[in-house]
Design a protein around this motif. Sequence first.
Motif, PDB file in Angstrom:
ATOM      1  N   LYS A   1     -22.597   2.535  51.934  1.00 11.85           N
ATOM      2  CA  LYS A   1     -21.904   1.974  50.757  1.00 11.85           C
ATOM      3  C   LYS A   1     -22.681   0.766  50.212  1.00 11.85           C
ATOM      4  O   LYS A   1     -22.864   0.624  49.003  1.00 11.85           O
ATOM      5  N   ILE A   2     -23.128  -0.100  51.128  1.00  9.97           N
ATOM      6  CA  ILE A   2     -23.903  -1.290  50.720  1.00  9.97           C
ATOM      7  C   ILE A   2     -25.179  -0.841  50.007  1.00  9.97           C
ATOM      8  O   ILE A   2     -25.522  -1.313  48.927  1.00  9.97           O
ATOM      9  N   TRP A   3     -25.882   0.092  50.630  1.00  7.36           N
ATOM     10  CA  TRP A   3     -27.170   0.554  50.111  1.00  7.36           C
ATOM     11  C   TRP A   3     -27.000   1.198  48.735  1.00  7.36           C
ATOM     12  O   TRP A   3     -27.805   1.004  47.834  1.00  7.36           O
ATOM     13  N   THR A   4     -25.903   1.956  48.571  1.00  5.85           N
ATOM     14  CA  THR A   4     -25.612   2.614  47.287  1.00  5.85           C
ATOM     15  C   THR A   4     -25.322   1.572  46.215  1.00  5.85           C
ATOM     16  O   THR A   4     -25.780   1.692  45.074  1.00  5.85           O
ATOM     17  N   PHE A   5     -24.577   0.515  46.584  1.00  8.51           N
ATOM     18  CA  PHE A   5     -24.297  -0.564  45.629  1.00  8.51           C
ATOM     19  C   PHE A   5     -25.596  -1.174  45.100  1.00  8.51           C
ATOM     20  O   PHE A   5     -25.685  -1.566  43.948  1.00  8.51           O
TER      21      PHE A   5
END
Length: 202
Positions: free
Chosen positions: A154-158
């Motif tokens: 999720k962090i990486w996608t953000f």
Amino acid sequence: MGNSKSGSLSKEILEELQLNTKFTEEELCAWYQSFLKECPSGRITRQEFESIYSKFFPDSDPKAYAQHVFRSFDANSDGTLDFKEYVIALHMTTAGKPTQKLEWAFSLYDVDGNGAISKNEVLEIVMAIFKMIKPEDVKHLPDDENTPEKRAEKIWTFFGKKDDDKLTEEEFIEGTLANKEILRLIQFEPQKVKERIKEKKQ
């Protein structure tokens, strides 16, 4: 013994810390006394730091996270923290400006210290954070962030990154300042630590 001079903080360090942090002279002197009680040598080793840290999280396993925190605080990489490194670290993580906190967070996530963050490094820190979250609290996390892998994803996608991309400090700070969700996902709320410290003082 009594009140020997070695038990007081040098004027230079005291002035420097007051200049660079929001802590008062009283706070700094009181902390220095308890610092010396815990670490008579005036330096904290990683093991000592881990044991101090674990007192704040008696019902979880903060060892992995504490190791990363220690690494990010050890400004001169000598394997110990002196009082100055310790207090500046405390200030940056609890009272510093948002950018200062994010500079620290970047150094926390930059596990190998090469100036960029990989997705694996994000996962490594998130796994360490999850060890400190109580199992019953994990149950209340949203489905897309209730495991370290999902949260790292999720962090990486953000950040709009592909799996093998790298994240620079500038991208990390700008992205996090622009998106409150990232900030929530990358940290283990220091607020809880502060509350526990207050409880211990009472």
